[in-house]
Design an enzyme around this catalytic site. Structure first.
Site: not given
Length: 662
Positions: A314, A397
């Site tokens: 990420d 998320y």
């Protein structure tokens, strides 16, 4: 030697460790344009500050205005897929270095994704007749609101893809604008997209010849208009500081009680803490040069064709800092709040402001110390902590990164994972050992969130060493006649390969950074202790693609000799990279005795989703502590006030953004 042509102050900079300013980002772009390195199809996947050298910081005196400020820029030609990296000195007004990235050669690697590529990938996939036919097979003809999730493909050397700029898309249907797409996964449908060519190279439909898994169509939302009236049983809880906060801020420099630090922020690490020191008597003693969480990997444990390849980085693939939330309109923090804005570069290399990217405030934290002596009044002192935090949203998320500084000299790092679990579809009631059913027909695969913190330690300076501590029982015998004895062992970790270690709760394993050249009150080296809160390491097996690419996650603890080029534990470009980073660095096996040392700590939750995680997931917490151990000669919080006698009048606090009013 060239002299400075532009003073940093003319670019909005007041200290070598300041965050990038919009003037600097604009100047870097303009210099690249003037050098002929930016064309109509050039994009800027990543733009980061070049960290100031140790030498510059050691010699810096407040008010100096003649130091270098440089920017590291990644360039991508979207028409050809060719990529390059440039170092631009915005103070000297020159492109100081330029190199073409060999992303077409082993071990490959691609620049971080552009925001514009997400929508482009969706448009390419939706226009493909094979995808359209697959949707019709599932009874869906109106795909106006259907969402295709843009996903990093990992590294799998498929023919025609290796060395190309690829992205994979999974499909999630929306019944209407604003519908929660994650509630309607289209199982078994994968689009493989060549972003440079603008084509779908393959469409995989696991149900091309069989009855497809039904698309779950039950609407599930989490916003107030869908949830219904909020409960009224909770009474207001007010946080007030009638006399204002205890911290002082000048630019990015923060002072709070005995702590001093500088707040930084960039597009990849997100929040960065610099020059962290703790005041001991009349001395500000250095603890950390720099601290951040520069990488995280989210590997999935599902063997289905739809998801076996998923292992997102990420930070390295999507850029945590560039995806930071603006906290201006939300109540992410309570109390008297100080916000820090940040600037990042957009896809065209132009500055974009993230208002209130970082939140700072104080929190009460219960009892710090207490004792009641028989027949005497109890002595109680309350704990308090300074909180610096930010949130980033990457797809489904949301991640919060919270650094806590305590009055006793301790530092805690806490990561908060929330948002919506990544979903797939199933025939209702069908068992799946890799993906539990969390709602009728909706599955969520098992996965991990493994963060990696980078602690550029400096315990009383740069000459540090590393030790491991384990507690152990002593067998009954002459050394333990009553069977009650236990002790501890400290083992020096003298070289990098010795310092590749894993947590062990059975022995209370922790790691120490000491300064062997400075002794405390009892004649021992001063030091800090890294206390893990261990979870499983990377579950992907050795030899797998995820294992090769996320080597930092295969162990809880690493220590390396400081190297300014070693900033990101999975390497600079993990996107579609065959693997590298810290696992390769430690092969040099450099000395860790009396050296400038960096600690790397991997931690995070292993998530087996549950029904309670749907349709939005409560926060999952993970982190670690970094505590003084022999650093100070006594409890530094002995002089805290006894608040039981405080006669202050409760007040009303409103933060400077009009948020969280009480």
């Amino acid at each position: 030697m060239q002299t400075t042509q532009i003073a940093p102050s003319n670019l909005g900079v007041t200290h070598p460790l300041d965050m990038l300013t919009p003037q600097e980002i604009s100047a870097a772009r303009q210099l690249l344009v003037e050098a002929g390195l930016v064309g109509a199809t050039t994009r800027f996947p990543r733009l980061l500050p070049v960290e100031p050298t140790r030498e510059l910081l050691a010699g810096y005196v407040d008010g100096d205005d003649d130091y270098d400020r440089s920017v590291l820029v990644t360039l991508l030609d979207t028409a050809t897929g060719e990529a390059a990296e440039a170092v631009v000195s915005v103070t000297r007004g020159e492109v100081a270095d330029y190199r073409v990235l060999p992303n077409g050669e082993h071990p490959y690697g691609q620049p971080q994704y552009l925001f514009e590529e997400y929508e482009r990938a969706q448009q390419i996939a939706k226009a493909d007749p094979r995808w359209q036919a697959a949707m019709r097979r599932r009874g869906i003809t109106d795909t106006t609101h259907t969402y295709l999730s843009p996903l990093a493909p990992g590294f799998f050397p498929y023919e025609g893809e290796t060395g190309r700029r690829m992205i994979r898309s999974l499909t999630f249907h929306r019944n209407f604008e604003g519908d929660n797409a994650w509630a309607h996964p289209v199982e078994g449908l994968i689009c493989h997209i060549d972003l440079t060519a603008g084509t779908v190279t393959r469409v995989e439909d696991d149900y091309a010849e069989t009855e497809p898994v039904p698309v779950p169509l039950q609407t599930r939302h989490y916003t107030p208009e869908h949830v219904g009236p909020a409960r009224t049983s909770l009474k207001p809880l007010e946080i007030t500081q009638p006399e204002g906060p205890s911290f002082k801020v000048e630019g990015t420099h923060v002072e709070w009680e005995n702590w001093k630090l500088r707040v930084g922020f960039n597009a990849q690490d997100g929040l960065v803490l610099n020059q962290v020191s703790f005041r001991d008597g009349d001395e500000d003693r250095l603890v950390l040069h720099r601290a951040s969480v520069p990488e995280m990997v989210v590997p999935y444990g599902d063997i289905s064709n739809t998801r076996f390849w998923i292992s997102y980085f990420d930070a390295g693939e999507y850029l945590l800092g560039k995806n930071a939330n603006s906290l201006k309109l939300g109540c992410d923090c309570l109390g008297v709040i100080k916000y820090f804005d940040a600037f990042v570069a957009d896809d065209d290399g132009r500055p974009v402001k993230i208002p209130n990217a970082v939140c700072m405030h104080e929190e009460d934290y219960g009892i710090l110390w207490k004792h009641t002596e028989f027949g005497e009044a109890p002595q109680v002192r309350r704990s308090r902590r300074l909180v610096l935090s930010y949130f980033a949203t990457i797809g489904n998320y949301d991640y919060g990164f919270f650094w806590y500084f305590y009055l006793d000299g301790s530092i805690q790092m806490e990561a908060k994972a929330t948002g919506i679990v990544y979903t797939g579809a199933t025939f209702p009631g069908q068992p799946n050992r890799h993906a539990p059913e969390i709602a009728p027909g909706v599955i969520a695969p098992v996965h991990q969130h493994i963060f990696c913190a980078r602690l550029d330690v400096a315990i009383d300076g740069d000459a540090n060493s590393v030790q491991e501590q384990n507690v152990r029982g002593i067998p009954m015998g002459p050394d333990n006649p009553h069977g009650n004895a236990f002790t501890w062992n400290r083992t020096p970790l003298t070289r990098e390969l010795e310092a590749v270690r894993d947590a062990n709760p059975e022995t209370g394993r922790s790691w120490f950074v000491i300064n062997p050249n400075r002794k405390n009150y009892v004649g021992e080296p001063t030091g800090y202790q890294l206390i893990p809160m261990p979870g499983p390491r990377l579950m992907a097996q050795e030899g797998s693609s995820a294992w090769k690419r996320a080597q930092f996650a295969t162990h809880h603890f690493w220590a390396t000799r400081y190297d300014p080029a070693e900033r990101f534990p999975a390497g600079d470009y993990p996107n579609q990279h065959a693997g590298g980073g810290i696992g390769e660095w430690v092969q040099a096996n450099r000395s860790l005795e009396n050296e400038d040392i960096v600690l790397w700590h991997s931690f995070g939750p292993t998530h087996i989703p549950r029904t309670e995680d749907w349709p939005v997931m409560p926060v999952d917490y993970s982190g670690f502590w970094f505590k003084p151990h022999g650093f100070l000669d006594e409890n530094p919080a002995m002089d805290l006030p006894d608040w039981s006698s405080y006669q202050g009048v409760p007040g009303t606090d409103v933060d400077d953004a009009g948020c969280c009013r009480h």
